[in-house]
Scaffold this motif. Structure first.
Motif, PDB file in Angstrom:
ATOM      1  N   ILE A 224       0.655  -1.590   0.293  1.00 34.28           N
ATOM      2  CA  ILE A 224      -0.125  -0.436   0.030  1.00 34.28           C
ATOM      3  C   ILE A 224       0.722   1.212   0.081  1.00 34.28           C
ATOM      4  CG2 ILE A 224      -1.533   1.189   1.009  1.00 34.28           C
ATOM      5  CD1 ILE A 224      -2.424  -1.298   2.464  1.00 34.28           C
ATOM      6  N   GLY A 225       1.937   1.003   0.330  1.00 36.31           N
ATOM      7  CA  GLY A 225       2.613   1.931   0.630  1.00 36.31           C
ATOM      8  C   GLY A 225       3.606   2.606  -0.360  1.00 36.31           C
ATOM      9  N   VAL A 226       3.836   1.358  -1.161  1.00 39.45           N
ATOM     10  CA  VAL A 226       4.600   1.709  -2.147  1.00 39.45           C
ATOM     11  C   VAL A 226       3.582   2.083  -3.671  1.00 39.45           C
ATOM     12  CG1 VAL A 226       5.962   0.341  -4.086  1.00 39.45           C
ATOM     13  CG2 VAL A 226       6.484   0.341  -1.861  1.00 39.45           C
ATOM     14  N   VAL A 227       2.693   1.492  -3.092  1.00 39.42           N
ATOM     15  CA  VAL A 227       1.539   1.872  -4.629  1.00 39.42           C
ATOM     16  C   VAL A 227       1.008   3.349  -4.640  1.00 39.42           C
ATOM     17  CG1 VAL A 227      -0.234   1.591  -5.102  1.00 39.42           C
ATOM     18  CG2 VAL A 227       0.554  -0.070  -4.847  1.00 39.42           C
ATOM     19  N   GLY A 228       0.695   3.611  -3.688  1.00 35.57           N
ATOM     20  CA  GLY A 228       0.495   5.336  -2.874  1.00 35.57           C
ATOM     21  C   GLY A 228       1.214   6.289  -3.225  1.00 35.57           C
ATOM     22  N   CYS A 229       3.162   6.104  -2.504  1.00 36.23           N
ATOM     23  CA  CYS A 229       3.739   6.937  -2.954  1.00 36.23           C
ATOM     24  C   CYS A 229       4.034   6.943  -4.838  1.00 36.23           C
ATOM     25  CB  CYS A 229       5.176   6.379  -2.261  1.00 36.23           C
ATOM     26  SG  CYS A 229       6.295   7.577  -2.228  1.00 36.23           S
ATOM     27  N   LEU A 230       4.583   6.055  -5.100  1.00 34.89           N
ATOM     28  CA  LEU A 230       4.080   6.144  -6.545  1.00 34.89           C
ATOM     29  C   LEU A 230       3.439   6.802  -7.496  1.00 34.89           C
ATOM     30  CD1 LEU A 230       5.596   2.569  -7.730  1.00 34.89           C
ATOM     31  CD2 LEU A 230       6.822   4.757  -7.289  1.00 34.89           C
ATOM     32  N   VAL A 231       1.650   6.979  -7.245  1.00 27.83           N
ATOM     33  CA  VAL A 231       0.623   7.243  -7.629  1.00 27.83           C
ATOM     34  C   VAL A 231       0.183   9.075  -7.094  1.00 27.83           C
ATOM     35  CG1 VAL A 231      -1.994   7.639  -7.156  1.00 27.83           C
ATOM     36  CG2 VAL A 231      -0.754   5.306  -7.507  1.00 27.83           C
ATOM     37  N   GLY A 232       0.578   8.873  -6.079  1.00 31.21           N
ATOM     38  CA  GLY A 232       0.760  10.469  -5.370  1.00 31.21           C
ATOM     39  C   GLY A 232       1.654  11.085  -6.191  1.00 31.21           C
ATOM     40  N   LEU A 233       3.216  10.810  -5.791  1.00 25.39           N
ATOM     41  CA  LEU A 233       4.175  10.761  -6.623  1.00 25.39           C
ATOM     42  C   LEU A 233       3.951  11.835  -8.179  1.00 25.39           C
ATOM     43  CD1 LEU A 233       6.846  12.013  -6.568  1.00 25.39           C
ATOM     44  CD2 LEU A 233       7.541   9.735  -7.281  1.00 25.39           C
ATOM     45  N   PHE A 234       3.438  10.506  -9.019  1.00 27.28           N
ATOM     46  CA  PHE A 234       3.373  11.352 -10.240  1.00 27.28           C
ATOM     47  C   PHE A 234       1.721  12.388 -10.213  1.00 27.28           C
ATOM     48  CE2 PHE A 234       5.403   6.683 -11.513  1.00 27.28           C
ATOM     49  CZ  PHE A 234       5.739   7.803 -12.369  1.00 27.28           C
ATOM     50  N   ILE A 235       1.698  12.080  -9.956  1.00 26.79           N
ATOM     51  CA  ILE A 235      -0.508  12.920 -10.192  1.00 26.79           C
ATOM     52  C   ILE A 235       0.109  14.197  -9.702  1.00 26.79           C
ATOM     53  CG2 ILE A 235      -2.165  13.181  -8.914  1.00 26.79           C
ATOM     54  CD1 ILE A 235      -2.719  10.039  -8.934  1.00 26.79           C
ATOM     55  N   SER A 236       1.154  14.419  -8.527  1.00 26.48           N
ATOM     56  CA  SER A 236       1.477  15.738  -7.777  1.00 26.48           C
ATOM     57  C   SER A 236       2.433  16.568  -8.574  1.00 26.48           C
ATOM     58  CB  SER A 236       2.744  15.586  -6.456  1.00 26.48           C
ATOM     59  OG  SER A 236       3.550  14.664  -6.712  1.00 26.48           O
ATOM     60  N   TYR A 237       3.053  15.372  -9.404  1.00 22.99           N
ATOM     61  CA  TYR A 237       3.882  16.066 -10.535  1.00 22.99           C
ATOM     62  C   TYR A 237       3.453  17.185 -11.311  1.00 22.99           C
ATOM     63  CZ  TYR A 237       7.914  16.849 -13.534  1.00 22.99           C
ATOM     64  OH  TYR A 237       8.877  17.402 -14.396  1.00 22.99           O
ATOM     65  N   PHE A 238       2.388  16.097 -12.149  1.00 19.85           N
ATOM     66  CA  PHE A 238       1.288  16.529 -13.311  1.00 19.85           C
ATOM     67  C   PHE A 238       0.825  17.914 -12.744  1.00 19.85           C
ATOM     68  CE2 PHE A 238       3.043  12.474 -15.172  1.00 19.85           C
ATOM     69  CZ  PHE A 238       3.347  13.190 -16.101  1.00 19.85           C
ATOM     70  N   LEU A 239      -0.205  17.642 -11.260  1.00 22.87           N
ATOM     71  CA  LEU A 239      -0.926  19.145 -11.543  1.00 22.87           C
ATOM     72  C   LEU A 239      -0.180  20.093 -10.548  1.00 22.87           C
ATOM     73  CD1 LEU A 239      -3.172  16.743  -9.246  1.00 22.87           C
ATOM     74  CD2 LEU A 239      -3.335  17.677 -11.842  1.00 22.87           C
ATOM     75  N   ASN A 240       1.314  19.852 -10.004  1.00 14.33           N
ATOM     76  CA  ASN A 240       1.994  20.574  -9.528  1.00 14.33           C
ATOM     77  C   ASN A 240       1.633  20.986  -8.356  1.00 14.33           C
ATOM     78  OD1 ASN A 240       4.456  22.597  -9.483  1.00 14.33           O
ATOM     79  ND2 ASN A 240       2.773  24.108 -10.410  1.00 14.33           N
ATOM     80  N   VAL A 241       1.648  19.940  -7.432  1.00  5.35           N
ATOM     81  CA  VAL A 241       1.478  20.508  -6.269  1.00  5.35           C
ATOM     82  C   VAL A 241       1.788  19.387  -4.990  1.00  5.35           C
ATOM     83  CG1 VAL A 241      -1.322  20.609  -6.476  1.00  5.35           C
ATOM     84  CG2 VAL A 241      -0.162  18.303  -6.468  1.00  5.35           C
ATOM     85  N   PRO A 242       2.315  19.760  -3.760  1.00  2.53           N
ATOM     86  CA  PRO A 242       3.103  19.523  -2.939  1.00  2.53           C
ATOM     87  C   PRO A 242       3.255  17.963  -3.302  1.00  2.53           C
ATOM     88  CG  PRO A 242       2.076  20.911  -2.134  1.00  2.53           C
ATOM     89  CD  PRO A 242       1.415  21.099  -3.126  1.00  2.53           C
ATOM     90  N   SER A 243       4.292  17.025  -3.206  1.00  2.00           N
ATOM     91  CA  SER A 243       4.007  15.701  -3.115  1.00  2.00           C
ATOM     92  C   SER A 243       3.750  15.199  -1.928  1.00  2.00           C
ATOM     93  CB  SER A 243       5.974  15.302  -4.343  1.00  2.00           C
ATOM     94  OG  SER A 243       6.719  14.932  -2.860  1.00  2.00           O
ATOM     95  N   GLY A 244       4.145  15.449  -0.923  1.00  2.05           N
ATOM     96  CA  GLY A 244       4.020  14.526   0.832  1.00  2.05           C
ATOM     97  C   GLY A 244       2.856  14.820   0.346  1.00  2.05           C
TER      98      GLY A 244
END
Length: 271
Positions: A224-244
């Motif tokens: 869950i942590g790995v998938v959440g981290c990867l999904v959150g990282l990619f989406i936050s990059y494209f939306l230009n929002v804080p990744s954490g």
């Protein structure tokens, strides 16, 4: 796929995976042992170490690590030797760490650079050295749990029974407090002090929805942590929002989905 050509994004992906492994393993012990409040206290107490490191011109991560370990051991010592309630000891160390951090930063001459990364995290600033530390921590945790799994399991669920079985309960408690403190400090770069407690609890309580088996909780938490981290990282990059912050939102969404799936399973008589 073009993102993978950039070194900083590669470091973020690898670092996120390794930290998710470490947090998944340590977090399972935290949730089962009901040490969530302790992890929050250690997290905020480490801010005092960050402030001291900045004030002395030292590496803030190293001084935060020292503060975190001292806080974790302090709570364990006060609660067992002096019979002080854990929540009382945590409250004192929590307030002390934050107060010292603010004081040291105020006394530091000039503008303090990079404090927002410690408070709110920035996974995109992870370096090759950070990855080596994450990898060493993940390997150490895997080996420790592999060698001492029975002792850790019994201590997590029933420390008194573990003592009756002549298991090294005190050693396990201090060893796990060391790993909890180390994992917390190493993970600050991802989501920051403000959100860090969520990284070691949300995947675990999500996994706990579907299983009470300690080994499965660890495995599911890591996934869950790995998938959440990867999904959150990619989406936050494209939306230009804080990744954490976005990674934590994704993990919370997984928790909500887990609750929904479990409710449907119960209605259909599936457990």
């Amino acid at each position: 796929m073009e993102l993978l050509q950039y070194d900083f994004f590669q470091n973020a992906l690898i670092g996120g995976i390794l930290v998710s492994i470490a947090c998944g393993i340590v977090g399972a012990y935290i949730v089962v042992r009901r040490l969530v409040f302790i992890s929050g206290g250690i997290t905020h107490a480490s801010f005092g170490g960050i402030g001291l490191g900045v004030f002395l011109g030292m590496n803030p991560v190293f001084t935060a690590w020292c503060f975190a370990i001292a806080s974790g051991f302090g709570v364990e010592y006060l609660s067992t030797k002096h019979k002080l309630r854990e929540d009382s000891a945590i409250a004192v160390l929590w307030a002390l760490g934050m107060a010292l951090g603010i004081l040291f930063l105020f006394l530091t001459p000039g503008y303090t650079v990079g404090m927002s990364e410690f408070l709110f995290g920035n996974i995109l600033t992870i370096t090759g050295k950070d990855i080596l530390l994450f990898a060493a921590l993940a390997v150490a945790l895997i080996l420790t749990f592999g060698l001492l799994y029975r002792s850790i399991l019994y201590t997590a669920f029933d420390a008194e029974y573990a003592r009756i079985q002549k298991l090294p309960v005190k050693f396990i408690e201090y060893l796990m407090m060391f790993f909890i403190s180390t994992t917390i400090v190493f993970s600050i770069r991802l989501v920051g002090i403000v959100l860090l407690m969520s990284l070691v609890t949300i995947p675990q309580i999500t996994a706990n929805i579907f299983t009470y088996d300690f080994r499965k909780i660890i495995i599911y938490s890591v996934l869950i942590g790995v998938v959440g981290c990867l999904v959150g990282l990619f989406i936050s990059y494209f939306l230009n929002v804080p990744s954490g912050a976005f990674i934590i939102l994704v993990l919370i969404a997984f928790y909500g989905m887990g609750r929904g799936v479990k409710a449907v399973m119960r209605r259909r008589g599936v457990e």
